[in-house]
Design a protein around this motif. Structure first.
Motif, PDB file in Angstrom:
ATOM      1  N   PHE A 122      45.357  39.976  30.223  1.00 15.99           N
ATOM      2  CA  PHE A 122      45.846  41.282  30.696  1.00 15.99           C
ATOM      3  C   PHE A 122      44.841  42.349  30.311  1.00 15.99           C
ATOM      4  N   VAL A 123      44.874  43.471  31.022  1.00 18.55           N
ATOM      5  CA  VAL A 123      43.953  44.585  30.799  1.00 18.55           C
ATOM      6  C   VAL A 123      44.764  45.764  30.286  1.00 18.55           C
TER       7      VAL A 123
ATOM      8  N   THR C 180      43.741  53.014  35.774  1.00 15.01           N
ATOM      9  CA  THR C 180      42.978  53.204  37.008  1.00 15.01           C
ATOM     10  C   THR C 180      42.630  51.817  37.540  1.00 15.01           C
ATOM     11  N   ILE C 181      43.126  51.490  38.721  1.00 16.15           N
ATOM     12  CA  ILE C 181      43.056  50.115  39.223  1.00 16.15           C
ATOM     13  C   ILE C 181      41.620  49.600  39.274  1.00 16.15           C
ATOM     14  N   ALA C 182      40.719  50.358  39.895  1.00 10.84           N
ATOM     15  CA  ALA C 182      39.351  49.862  40.070  1.00 10.84           C
ATOM     16  C   ALA C 182      38.690  49.594  38.712  1.00 10.84           C
ATOM     17  N   ASN C 183      38.871  50.521  37.764  1.00 15.93           N
ATOM     18  CA  ASN C 183      38.257  50.341  36.444  1.00 15.93           C
ATOM     19  C   ASN C 183      38.879  49.173  35.710  1.00 15.93           C
ATOM     20  N   ALA C 184      40.194  49.028  35.804  1.00 17.72           N
ATOM     21  CA  ALA C 184      40.866  47.956  35.065  1.00 17.72           C
ATOM     22  C   ALA C 184      40.494  46.600  35.659  1.00 17.72           C
ATOM     23  N   VAL C 185      40.365  46.536  36.988  1.00 17.05           N
ATOM     24  CA  VAL C 185      40.123  45.239  37.635  1.00 17.05           C
ATOM     25  C   VAL C 185      38.645  44.875  37.658  1.00 17.05           C
ATOM     26  N   PHE C 186      37.801  45.871  37.952  1.00 15.60           N
ATOM     27  CA  PHE C 186      36.371  45.553  38.092  1.00 15.60           C
ATOM     28  C   PHE C 186      35.509  46.093  36.951  1.00 15.60           C
ATOM     29  N   GLY C 187      36.103  46.879  36.054  1.00 18.06           N
ATOM     30  CA  GLY C 187      35.284  47.482  34.996  1.00 18.06           C
ATOM     31  C   GLY C 187      35.783  47.209  33.590  1.00 18.06           C
ATOM     32  N   SER C 188      36.608  46.178  33.397  1.00 18.64           N
ATOM     33  CA  SER C 188      37.150  45.943  32.053  1.00 18.64           C
ATOM     34  C   SER C 188      36.067  45.388  31.130  1.00 18.64           C
ATOM     35  N   PRO C 190      35.788  42.616  28.030  1.00 19.40           N
ATOM     36  CA  PRO C 190      34.802  42.018  28.926  1.00 19.40           C
ATOM     37  C   PRO C 190      35.321  41.977  30.363  1.00 19.40           C
ATOM     38  N   PRO C 191      34.453  41.658  31.326  1.00 17.97           N
ATOM     39  CA  PRO C 191      34.900  41.616  32.727  1.00 17.97           C
ATOM     40  C   PRO C 191      35.914  40.484  32.975  1.00 17.97           C
ATOM     41  N   ILE C 192      36.806  40.695  33.934  1.00 20.68           N
ATOM     42  CA  ILE C 192      37.684  39.612  34.385  1.00 20.68           C
ATOM     43  C   ILE C 192      36.802  38.567  35.068  1.00 20.68           C
ATOM     44  N   SER C 193      37.091  37.279  34.829  1.00 23.67           N
ATOM     45  CA  SER C 193      36.222  36.208  35.348  1.00 23.67           C
ATOM     46  C   SER C 193      36.117  36.277  36.870  1.00 23.67           C
ATOM     47  N   THR C 194      34.945  36.006  37.372  1.00 24.54           N
ATOM     48  CA  THR C 194      34.747  36.049  38.833  1.00 24.54           C
ATOM     49  C   THR C 194      35.617  35.000  39.527  1.00 24.54           C
ATOM     50  N   ASP C 195      35.965  33.911  38.823  1.00 23.51           N
ATOM     51  CA  ASP C 195      36.880  32.924  39.413  1.00 23.51           C
ATOM     52  C   ASP C 195      38.194  33.592  39.802  1.00 23.51           C
ATOM     53  N   VAL C 196      38.676  34.451  38.906  1.00 22.24           N
ATOM     54  CA  VAL C 196      39.942  35.136  39.174  1.00 22.24           C
ATOM     55  C   VAL C 196      39.766  36.134  40.317  1.00 22.24           C
ATOM     56  N   VAL C 205      31.560  35.571  45.541  1.00 28.81           N
ATOM     57  CA  VAL C 205      31.210  36.041  44.197  1.00 28.81           C
ATOM     58  C   VAL C 205      30.252  37.233  44.247  1.00 28.81           C
ATOM     59  N   ASN C 206      29.400  37.284  45.324  1.00 32.00           N
ATOM     60  CA  ASN C 206      28.453  38.402  45.382  1.00 32.00           C
ATOM     61  C   ASN C 206      29.168  39.728  45.577  1.00 32.00           C
ATOM     62  N   VAL C 207      30.211  39.718  46.407  1.00 25.18           N
ATOM     63  CA  VAL C 207      30.966  40.954  46.615  1.00 25.18           C
ATOM     64  C   VAL C 207      31.628  41.379  45.294  1.00 25.18           C
ATOM     65  N   VAL C 208      32.187  40.403  44.595  1.00 24.40           N
ATOM     66  CA  VAL C 208      32.821  40.727  43.316  1.00 24.40           C
ATOM     67  C   VAL C 208      31.791  41.265  42.322  1.00 24.40           C
ATOM     68  N   LYS C 209      30.656  40.601  42.241  1.00 21.58           N
ATOM     69  CA  LYS C 209      29.615  41.060  41.293  1.00 21.58           C
ATOM     70  C   LYS C 209      29.138  42.467  41.682  1.00 21.58           C
ATOM     71  N   TYR C 210      29.075  42.700  43.001  1.00 22.52           N
ATOM     72  CA  TYR C 210      28.672  44.022  43.489  1.00 22.52           C
ATOM     73  C   TYR C 210      29.686  45.067  43.047  1.00 22.52           C
ATOM     74  N   LEU C 211      30.973  44.710  43.231  1.00 21.54           N
ATOM     75  CA  LEU C 211      32.038  45.640  42.830  1.00 21.54           C
ATOM     76  C   LEU C 211      31.990  45.866  41.322  1.00 21.54           C
ATOM     77  N   GLN C 212      31.837  44.786  40.563  1.00 25.41           N
ATOM     78  CA  GLN C 212      31.784  44.940  39.106  1.00 25.41           C
ATOM     79  C   GLN C 212      30.578  45.791  38.711  1.00 25.41           C
ATOM     80  N   GLY C 213      29.519  45.668  39.487  1.00 28.15           N
ATOM     81  CA  GLY C 213      28.306  46.432  39.178  1.00 28.15           C
ATOM     82  C   GLY C 213      28.506  47.936  39.248  1.00 28.15           C
ATOM     83  N   GLN C 214      29.513  48.349  39.996  1.00 23.79           N
ATOM     84  CA  GLN C 214      29.744  49.795  40.141  1.00 23.79           C
ATOM     85  C   GLN C 214      30.371  50.412  38.891  1.00 23.79           C
ATOM     86  N   PHE C 215      30.861  49.564  37.960  1.00 25.42           N
ATOM     87  CA  PHE C 215      31.631  50.139  36.825  1.00 25.42           C
ATOM     88  C   PHE C 215      31.001  49.837  35.466  1.00 25.42           C
TER      89      PHE C 215
END
Lengths: 215, 215, 215, 215, 215, 215
Positions: A122-123, C180-188, C190-196, C205-215
C-alpha cells in the motif's frame, strides 16, 4: 475509521423480496426512493438464514484479464450484516493474477493468505514535506500471513507464486466500496478530460488516449 | 456497533519496546499509567512489519478440555490495527471441539468455515414480551459457509463432523474482548456469591457449588 | 463519514512548543513516541490565539508545474481544531492551473469558488455491475458556486478561465489527508513494481517507466 | 461505547399511532417492513408530551420468583429519546430480591440507590493470561451510592437489607437491550443442545436438563 | 464533536420533488411521517446537480435590524451533503452589522473573513470553580484571518470596520442548527415565564417584560 | 448525539494521584500538558472503588441566590466513567428554587423527579421560517415523572411546589459541560462588549450595564 450507523434493536436484517414485504414495500421498491442502508425486516420474521451465506468454498473465476476475482460477502449478499459495521471477502488469484491498485473509501482491510504466495503493498497519503514522496510498504505473504491495508489508502495484491492464491479478508464496513484506480482515472464514463490527465500524469495526449483506450 | 476511536493521522501503530522509544517511554512503561489503546509510533519509524502478522497457517493446539483453540490477531498481536476498528481470528476445533457460549462486548463477528462441519448458534436478547423466551438461531456450516454473530449476543460453535474444523472470523473492533459465560459466572475470582447464583439459576446451593467446582 | 474522536472537555488545543510545556514535554517530544492526534494544552493556558490563523488573504504560490496551490488550515496549522472534526483550505489556480485527481481518505470536501471559472469533477466507486463503468460527474463553477466531493472519492479541479481562480473549501476532519493519484501510483518511494503497473494499466513496461520517469 | 445514530434535526420523536400518521403510515405499519429505530414525527406535530413519561413513582411489582422488577423508560416508552443515545430505568427489589446476572449489549449502566441496601457486582472479560480468572468486582451500596457497570459486562444486584430497595439507573443507549444469562443459556427457545451445555459447564446431561427444567 | 450518521452507499442525496419520486413518495410526503435526515435518491437518477449549489456570490440582504445575514448551504439547500457531516455558510455584515450571540447545537464552526474587519468572540462553558466566571475569548479579524468556534459554545460576530464584511464558514454537520440566545430566551412562543427570567437574570419583572417586548 | 471516544480495553479508569502513578505521572502532572480525557490506570490496579461514588443521599446546599444545587457525578468525580459516555447528577431545589436557562454542549439530559413539583421547559433551535419563533415546550412534573432535554437546547427547571424538589438525571456524556445563559452572556470575564449586547437584546446600554451588574 469510517463509521457505519449502529443498530437500535437486535435485528435489522433487511427485506429484499417485495412480495414478502407486502403492499408498502411494493410501492417502495417500485418507486424512485431509496434509503441510506436497508429496510429492516420484521424481527418476528427473522430466521437463521438472514445471518447465513454460502459458497466461499468455490474458487472465484479468474479467467479474466487480471487473473483475479473478489467474491464479496457484504450487506448486499448477507442481510444480517445490516448496521453491524463489518464484511468479508474471498479473493482468488491465478498465477500472476493481480488485484490492481484500488482503495476502499469506507473501510480498512485485514487479509489472511490461506494458499499460495502473494506480494502485497500500500502507498501512504502525501507527506507533509512536498520534497519527499508517498511511501510504498510491501510484503510477500505466505500461507497464514496476515496484512493490514489502512482505510482509504491505495493498495494492491499480486500472485508471485506458481500456484493459485486463496485469501480471505475482513473489512470494517457493511458496504466498504471499492475504487479501482486505473478504471476510475482512465476508464470512467464519460472519460476525464485529456486536459486534466495530461497535466496530472505529465504525459502527452497520445499516451493518455492510449491509456484510456485500454478501458 | 461499538465504535473504536478513529485515526487522526495515517500511522498510529504502537510501540511495545521501551528501548525503541527512548527515555520518555521508559518512564512511561515503568509507571502505573496506561492510555486507552496504544502509544503511537513515530510515523518515520513505521515499517511494513507493523502491518504484518504470521502463523495463522499453524493449527491452534486443541489438546484441552474443550477441544478448541482461538488464535487472535488483534491490536495486541498486530500493532498496525491500532485505531482501525477491525481484527481477525483463526479458530480450530478437534472432532467434538466446542467454542463455548460467550459474548464479545465490543464487536460483531462474521465467521467463514474453511474445513469441516461446524454447528453454530446465537441467542437473542430478552424479548419485550416476558412470557416469551430468548430465541436461539442455529445453523450447521460446511466449508465456504459464512455466519454472523451480532455484537454483544451469546453465541457458540461446536464441531459436529468427524474431522478437524478450521474457521476464520473478522471482528468489528481492534480489541473485541471475550466473555466466556461459564467461566465468568461460575469461575470468577472471587466467586459470585452462591446467594446470587442459586436464585439466578433456580437450583440449590449444592448444584451451584458443583458447577463452581468445575472452574 | 470518517469520525474524528470527540472532545471530552471544552479545550483540547495542543502544545507545539516544548519549552512552553515543561520538562515532560521535553522528554516527550524528544522521544520516538507520538499520540493519535495531539497533546492537549492546560485549559488555563489557552488563549484566543489558539483558535486563530491568519494569511488566507495571500494567494498561494502557483509557480509550479501544476499551476495550483492548496493552503491548508488543519489542526497542524490551527491547534484549536483539535478533536473538532473540521478543517479549511484555500486553493489558488493560475490560468490552466490544475488540482490533479486525488482523494481525501478521511474527509468530504465542500468547495466554494470566490473568483474565476473552475471545472470540477469526481468519479464514483466501482459499479455493482462490472459491465458498466465508474461514473464521472463534472460541473463548471463560477463565483458563488458550491460543489461537494464525497468522502474518499477521486476528484479534481481545473481552471478553465482566463483569470486566476480562488476557492475555499471545508473538510470534515481536523486532518483530512490527501492522496494525489499520479504521485502515489507512479511516484512512490520505492516505486510500485512494473509488474503491477503494466497489468493494472494494461500498457507495456516502457509506458510505465515513462510515466514513472515523470515523478 | 456503543453509538446510537445521531439526530439530523431537532425533532425525531416517532409516531406509534397509525391513524395519527395517515395513509402512508397505515400502509407502513400494516406491512412487514421495519426501520432501524423509529419513524419520525412531523416536527410541527411534536408536543411536550413527546418528551414526557410518568409513573416511576410507583414501585414495580416484585411479586415474582426473583423479587425484583425493572421499569424501563427507553425509546419504546418515551418517543422523545429517539436518536438521543440515553435511557433511564427504575429498579425495585423486595428483601432478598435479585436482578440476576445479565448484560446490556448496547449500553453502560450507571446506578444510584435511593432506598435500601444493595449488593452489586460485575465480572470482567476474559484475562489475556488464560491461567488467571475473570475478575469479580463487588460493592455494597447504601442510599446515595452510585456504581458503574461498563458496557457489555455481566453484572447483578441483590437486596441484602431488610427493607425494599429502590434504585434508578441511566443507560447509554435509547434501547440498551438486556440478556439475562440464565434465561438465555438454559431457557432459550428452542433450547441450546445439551452437547453444548454439558461441555461448556462441565457437568453431566442430567444437571443440564435439571437447569433447563427451571426455565 | 456531534456525529452525523454515515453513508452506507456512495449516493444518498435526497429527493425533494414528489413527482420525481413517483407514487410512493407522493404517499410519503402527503403523510405525517418524517425520517431522521432525508429520503435517498435512486443512485441511477443522481446527477452532478445534486452536488451543486449556486448563489454565494450574491451578498445577503443586510437590511434588517441586526445588519447581518447568514446564507446557509446545508443539506436543506444542497441534497448531496446528505450523510456527509459538513455544511457551508456565507455571512454578510453591513457596517456595525451583528451576528448576535448564538450556538450551534450540532456543530463546530470555522470561519474565514474575505472582506472587511470583524470582531468575533465565544464564551466557554461554566468553570469547575463556581467562584470564577465563564471566559470570553475575542479577536479582531481582517481579510484572510480564520477563527474557530467550538461545538455548542455561545459566540458572536460584529462588523467593526467602515465597509461591509464578507465571511465564509464551514460547519461540522449537514444540518448544524442555530439557537439565537436573545430570541430563544426572550422571544420564544409561548414566552418563558417571567418567574424564570427574573430569577435567572436577577432583574425585576419590568426589565424582563421590556426585554420580551423587543421580540 | 455528541459522541465520547470509546473504550479500547475493559478498564480505562484514570489516575488522579501523582504518587500512585510514579515518576512519569509526576512529570506529567507537573507539566503544562493535558490529554483529552484522562490518563488510564493500570488494569491490574483497578478496584471496585474506581466504579463507585457516594453521597447523593445528601441534599445539595440550596442556600444561594437561585435556591438550587446540582451535584454532578461525571468522570471528574467517578473515574470509572472514563470512555463510557454517560454521567449522572442529583438536583435539589428549595421552594421557588430555579435551575436557570442553560445548555449542555455535549449531552442530552433525561430527568426524573423523586420529590416535589417541578416546572420544566426547553426552547427549540431557530425555525426555518424566520417569521415564526423558537418554540417553548413546558411541563409540570410530579414525583415519578420523567422529561427529556435534547442535546444542546436551552432548558430550565423551577420548583413550583411548597416543598423541596429532589431530581436525578442521566446525561449522555462522561463530561456533559454546562453553559448558564445569563452568566455566559452577562457575566463573562471579560464582559461581552455592550455594542454586542445592546444590539443583540435591543435595549439601551443602561439596561445592559444593569444586567451585567447583576453578575
Amino acid at each position: 475509521m469510517h463509521l457505519d450507523p449502529s443498530p437500535l434493536q437486535t435485528f435489522v436484517s433487511f427485506v429484499d423480496d417485495a412480495n414478502a414485504a407486502g403492499n408498502f414495500t411494493f410501492h417502495f421498491l417500485s418507486s424512485a426512493v431509496f434509503v441510506n442502508g436497508k429496510i429492516c425486516k420484521d424481527p418476528k420474521m427473522v430466521t437463521a438464514d438472514d445471518f447465513f451465506f454460502s459458497g466461499l468454498n468455490r474458487p472465484g473465476n479468474t479467467s479474466n484479464r487480471l487473473g483475479s476475482r473478489v467474491t464479496p460477502v457484504t450487506v448486499n449478499q448477507l442481510p444480517g450484516l445490516n448496521t453491524l459495521g463489518i464484511s468479508l471477502v474471498r479473493v482468488d488469484f491465478a498465477p500472476n493474477g493481480l488485484n490492481p491498485p484500488h482503495t476502499h473509501p469506507r473501510a480498512t482491510e485485514v487479509l489472511v493468505v490461506v494458499q499460495g504466495t502473494l506480494y502485497v503493498g500500500f502507498v501512504t497519503s502525501n507527506p507533509a514535506n512536498p520534497n519527499t514522496n508517498n511511501k510504498l510498504f510491501t510484503k510477500t505473504l505466505y500461507p497464514g500471513d496476515v496484512f493490514v491495508f489502512p482505510e482509504g489508502l491505495i493498495h494492491f495484491q499480486l500472485n508471485v507464486g506458481k500456484t493459485n492464491v486463496v485469501a480471505f479478508a475482513g473489512l470494517s464496513s457493511q458496504n466498504p466500496g471499492v475504487i479501482t484506480i486505473a478504471n476510475a482515472v482512465f476508464g470512467s464514463d464519460p472519460p476525464i478530460s485529456t486536459d486534466v490527465l495530461t497535466r496530472a500524469f505529465q504525459v502527452d495526449v497520445n499516451v493518455v488516449k492510449y491509456l484510456q483506450g485500454q478501458f
